[in-house]
Design a protein around this motif. Structure first.
Motif, short mmCIF file in Angstrom:
data_model
loop_
_atom_site.label_atom_id
_atom_site.label_comp_id
_atom_site.label_asym_id
_atom_site.label_seq_id
_atom_site.Cartn_x
_atom_site.Cartn_y
_atom_site.Cartn_z
N GLY A 34 0.79 -1.22 0.00
CA GLY A 34 0.00 0.00 0.00
C GLY A 34 0.82 1.28 0.00
N GLN A 35 2.15 1.16 -0.03
CA GLN A 35 2.99 2.36 -0.05
C GLN A 35 3.11 2.97 -1.45
N ALA A 36 2.65 2.23 -2.45
CA ALA A 36 2.60 2.74 -3.82
C ALA A 36 1.42 2.09 -4.51
N ARG A 37 0.91 2.78 -5.52
CA ARG A 37 -0.21 2.24 -6.29
C ARG A 37 -0.16 2.83 -7.69
N TYR A 38 -0.78 2.13 -8.61
CA TYR A 38 -0.89 2.64 -9.97
C TYR A 38 -2.03 3.65 -10.04
N PRO A 39 -1.97 4.65 -10.92
CA PRO A 39 -0.85 4.96 -11.80
C PRO A 39 0.30 5.62 -11.05
N VAL A 40 1.51 5.34 -11.47
CA VAL A 40 2.70 5.94 -10.87
C VAL A 40 3.65 6.34 -11.98
N ARG A 41 4.22 7.52 -11.86
CA ARG A 41 5.23 7.97 -12.81
C ARG A 41 6.59 7.71 -12.20
N ILE A 42 7.32 6.75 -12.75
CA ILE A 42 8.55 6.29 -12.15
C ILE A 42 9.74 7.16 -12.57
N GLY A 43 10.91 6.83 -11.99
CA GLY A 43 12.14 7.55 -12.31
C GLY A 43 12.65 8.33 -11.13
N HIS A 44 13.75 7.85 -10.51
CA HIS A 44 14.28 8.53 -9.33
C HIS A 44 15.78 8.81 -9.42
N GLU A 45 16.39 8.50 -10.58
CA GLU A 45 17.79 8.84 -10.83
C GLU A 45 17.78 9.88 -11.95
N TRP A 46 18.17 11.10 -11.68
CA TRP A 46 17.93 12.13 -12.68
C TRP A 46 18.90 13.30 -12.53
N SER A 47 18.94 14.11 -13.56
CA SER A 47 19.60 15.41 -13.51
C SER A 47 18.88 16.35 -14.45
N GLY A 48 19.04 17.63 -14.22
CA GLY A 48 18.36 18.61 -15.06
C GLY A 48 18.65 20.03 -14.60
N THR A 49 17.85 20.95 -15.10
CA THR A 49 18.04 22.38 -14.82
C THR A 49 16.77 22.96 -14.21
N VAL A 50 16.94 23.75 -13.16
CA VAL A 50 15.80 24.37 -12.48
C VAL A 50 15.20 25.45 -13.39
N SER A 51 13.92 25.28 -13.69
CA SER A 51 13.27 26.23 -14.60
C SER A 51 12.20 27.08 -13.91
N ALA A 52 11.79 26.71 -12.70
CA ALA A 52 10.78 27.49 -11.97
C ALA A 52 11.00 27.29 -10.49
N ALA A 53 10.71 28.32 -9.72
CA ALA A 53 10.87 28.28 -8.27
C ALA A 53 9.59 28.75 -7.60
N GLY A 54 9.14 28.01 -6.62
CA GLY A 54 7.91 28.36 -5.93
C GLY A 54 8.13 29.35 -4.80
N PRO A 55 7.05 29.73 -4.12
CA PRO A 55 7.16 30.66 -3.00
C PRO A 55 8.13 30.14 -1.93
N GLY A 56 8.96 31.05 -1.45
CA GLY A 56 9.90 30.70 -0.39
C GLY A 56 11.21 30.12 -0.88
N VAL A 57 11.40 30.01 -2.19
CA VAL A 57 12.63 29.43 -2.74
C VAL A 57 13.54 30.56 -3.23
N ASP A 58 14.81 30.50 -2.86
CA ASP A 58 15.80 31.47 -3.31
C ASP A 58 15.86 31.45 -4.83
#
Length: 317
Positions: A34-58
């Motif tokens: 029960g700790q996961a269920r479908y549908p799930v978008r997988i992928g936990h090894e990643w790299s990329g570029t920050v394109s947006a920052a939410g409230p409270g983020v430098d």
């Protein structure tokens, strides 16, 4: 859109690992607890570029190249407050646990507290290998090898080879134990000629044994092989229970160490990659687009793919 305390990352690389394949096949244990269920978008090894920052983020995070921790603790419990957010009972795991979306997509939301900045020397491919290598670094640390010690790694897959590379960079004499001739040949090709099967394994004193395999018999074998008074590290997971006789641990005065996630190993891994002491890029068999992900998850090997254990995805291609 980035929420409070979060950023959005434009994903440049995402790694496909055994956990992802278990989600694809339905074997992943979280699906049954029960700790996961479908549908799930997988992928936990990643790299990329920050394109947006939410409230409270430098805002300095905007445009930064990053990777990030998979384990997202609640931040309030005693475990989180003591730096053990990776074992928080209420944690999210990116692309794995409690519905947090993963990196097999063009964009990924990530809490800013989970980010790890990447220097210019660490390209997108290396950045997506930081998470699995963080596990490997923690495993090597847990082994507490003496200077020049002899290490046996069970399982020449991605984590096992990353563990071997990191331990070798620290001066260890590294041996690998595997099953298939192909995996042992690949290990030799990337610098580890001391690669054995159970039939050919030399009778040597092992200062530490790290189980990076998925064999249910491997944890007990690790405890049997390690020198008395030394350490076994368990970073691999089998698909079924793996019995270990506690009498072996006690009578040999062995310390057993478990490793869950790369949490705590990200900064050290980035330093190893940036310095060139460890270069795991030869482990990448291919970099494919999202259209080829299903084939990779099913274990297919397309013509032209290399012999390495890791498949990367560029969601932009």
């Amino acid at each position: 859109m980035a929420g409070p305390g979060e950023v959005v990352v434009d994903v440049e690389r995402a790694g496909v690992c055994g956990t992802d394949a278990e989600f694809f096949s339905g074997a992943m244990s979280y699906l049954h607890t029960g700790q996961a269920r479908y549908p799930v978008r997988i992928g936990h090894e990643w790299s990329g570029t920050v394109s947006a920052a939410g409230p409270g983020v430098d805002r300095k995070w905007l445009g930064r190249r990053v990777t990030g921790d998979t384990m997202l603790g609640c931040g309030r419990c005693a475990r989180c407050r003591s730096g053990r957010q990776h074992v928080c009972a209420d944690r999210y795991e990116i692309g794995i646990r409690n519905g947090w979306p993963g990196a097999l997509a063009e964009r990924l939301p990530v809490p800013v507290k989970a980010l790890q900045a990447l220097p210019d020397q660490v390209d997108a491919a290396l950045g997506a290998l930081v998470e699995p290598a963080g596990n490997a670094l923690r495993a090597v640390r847990g082994a507490a090898l003496p200077p020049g010690g002899r290490l046996l790694v069970l399982g020449p897959g991605t984590i096992g080879l990353l563990t071997a590379q990191i331990a070798a960079a620290q001066g260890a004499e590294v041996h690998l134990l595997g099953r298939s001739p192909e995996s042992l040949e690949f290990a030799a090709a990337v610098g580890f000629p001391r690669a054995w099967t159970t039939e050919t394994l030399p009778d040597l004193p092992w200062d530490a044994v790290i189980d990076a395999s998925n064999g249910p018999e491997s944890p007990a074998l690790a405890a049997d092989l390690v020198e008395p008074g030394r350490r076994v590290v368990y970073v691999g997971l089998a698909g079924e229970p793996s019995p270990v006789d506690s009498r072996t641990l006690a009578l040999k005065d062995v310390t057993a160490v478990g490793v869950l996630s790369g949490s705590g190993g990200f900064a050290g891994t980035v330093e190893l990659f940036a310095s060139g002491e460890v270069d795991p890029r030869p482990l990448i068999a291919a970099t494919v687009g999202l259209d080829d992900v299903a084939a990779a998850l099913a274990g297919e090997r397309r013509p032209g793919w290399g012999a390495g254990p890791k498949i990367h995805v560029d969601p932009r291609s």
